[in-house]
Design a protein around this motif. Structure first.
Motif, mmCIF file in Angstrom:
data_model
loop_
_atom_site.group_PDB
_atom_site.id
_atom_site.type_symbol
_atom_site.label_atom_id
_atom_site.label_comp_id
_atom_site.label_asym_id
_atom_site.label_seq_id
_atom_site.Cartn_x
_atom_site.Cartn_y
_atom_site.Cartn_z
ATOM 1 N N THR A 114 4.936 -3.736 -0.186
ATOM 2 C CA THR A 114 5.415 -4.964 -0.822
ATOM 3 C C THR A 114 6.710 -4.747 -1.594
ATOM 4 N N ASP A 115 6.939 -3.511 -2.050
ATOM 5 C CA ASP A 115 8.162 -3.194 -2.785
ATOM 6 C C ASP A 115 9.321 -2.854 -1.857
ATOM 7 N N THR A 152 5.412 6.845 0.071
ATOM 8 C CA THR A 152 4.686 6.871 -1.200
ATOM 9 C C THR A 152 4.981 5.625 -2.032
ATOM 10 N N SER A 153 5.686 4.674 -1.440
ATOM 11 C CA SER A 153 5.987 3.417 -2.134
ATOM 12 C C SER A 153 5.263 2.269 -1.454
ATOM 13 N N PRO A 154 4.780 1.292 -2.204
ATOM 14 C CA PRO A 154 4.060 0.165 -1.615
ATOM 15 C C PRO A 154 4.946 -0.646 -0.672
ATOM 16 N N GLU A 195 -3.345 -7.381 2.859
ATOM 17 C CA GLU A 195 -2.379 -6.649 2.046
ATOM 18 C C GLU A 195 -1.211 -6.234 2.940
ATOM 19 N N ALA A 230 0.336 2.225 6.846
ATOM 20 C CA ALA A 230 1.553 2.514 6.072
ATOM 21 C C ALA A 230 2.734 2.595 7.035
ATOM 22 N N ARG A 274 1.077 -3.950 4.637
ATOM 23 C CA ARG A 274 0.942 -2.533 4.959
ATOM 24 C C ARG A 274 2.229 -1.943 5.523
ATOM 25 N N MET A 310 0.841 -1.192 0.000
ATOM 26 C CA MET A 310 0.000 0.000 0.000
ATOM 27 C C MET A 310 0.878 1.243 0.000
ATOM 28 N N SER A 311 0.630 2.177 -0.880
ATOM 29 C CA SER A 311 1.302 3.468 -0.850
ATOM 30 C C SER A 311 0.293 4.505 -0.388
ATOM 31 N N THR A 312 0.787 5.600 0.123
ATOM 32 C CA THR A 312 -0.130 6.595 0.659
ATOM 33 C C THR A 312 0.421 7.989 0.431
#
Length: 252
Positions: free
Chosen positions: A237-238, A233-235, A188, A136, A190, A1-3
């Protein structure tokens, strides 16, 4: 998740150039920032340099009880808005070296263990639940290329950084097991724990003091600060469990 929405971030080791740069960048990105140091006047001056709205807090991060008190203080200040801690950028550091293996001193090891390992263990244990609960949650530490390519003279330093990296990757595993990797009802991903890897850090004052020096391979603290902002701002998972090299690739 990015935010993209504002987050509540704690910057530990906030009195130094990297802490000031990170706090400033995070605040400019719209986040609520608490910056932490062990010396009251220094951390207040650092927070003022970082900019309006950065809150300075004093804590001995090598003292587990003190870190628990820090967590309580931060949560109390966030309670008015119903918020909680979303991120911790851990910038506590220090370097000690020797000529080789036989003259690695116990005093240097104790200094490095306290600064690089004990503070990180305390901070992650205390703030882990908040970061795991956030949608996040982010934890980041700064390591060195020396951890993967240790020298005899830097044995204690490299060993301490390697231990801190291992602990951080274990935190990442905990985040994974509790979220996307959960056997029953996985969610997901987080939360993420990452290791920023640098050869060394440089700042404007260092460059001004040595204008003829090129600082080859060094990472500027402003680039480290930008990487800290980018975590939100990056997910997850990455990011989770990644060793992210900031600067040129080391030669093998």
């Amino acid at each position: 998740m990015s935010t993209e929405r504002p987050r509540n971030v704690v910057v530990t080791g906030g009195s130094g150039p990297s802490g000031i740069a990170a706090a400033r960048a995070l605040r400019r990105a719209g986040h609520t920032v608490f910056t932490v140091g062990s010396d009251g006047p220094r951390i207040k001056a650092a927070a003022a340099e970082a900019g309006s709205g950065v809150t300075p807090l004093v804590c001995d991060l090598a003292d587990l009880a003190a870190v628990r008190s820090l967590h309580t203080t931060v949560q109390a200040r966030l309670a008015e808005t119903g918020g909680s801690v979303d991120g911790v950028i851990h910038l506590v550091g220090g370097w000690r070296g020797a000529k080789g293996i036989t003259d690695q001193s116990d005093e240097d090891w104790e200094f490095l263990e306290r600064g690089a390992i004990t503070t990180l263990r305390n901070v992650t244990r205390v703030f882990y639940d908040a970061l795991a609960a956030s949608d996040a949650g982010r934890f980041a530490m700064v390591s060195s290329t020396a951890a993967a390519r240790p020298t005899a003279g830097g044995a204690s330093y490299a060993a301490a950084k390697a231990a801190a990296e291992a602990w951080t990757l274990a935190v990442a595993d905990g985040f994974h097991r509790g979220q996307a990797g959960r056997k029953e009802d996985p969610t997901e991903q987080r939360s993420a724990a990452v290791v920023f890897v640098v050869k060394a850090l440089a700042d404007a004052a260092m460059r001004a003091k040595s204008p003829d020096r090129s600082f080859p391979g060094f990472t500027d603290v402003e680039d480290l600060a930008a990487a800290a902002v980018g975590l939100f701002t990056s997910p997850a998972t990455d990011l989770n469990g990644r060793r992210l090299l900031l600067g040129p690739e080391p030669r093998h």
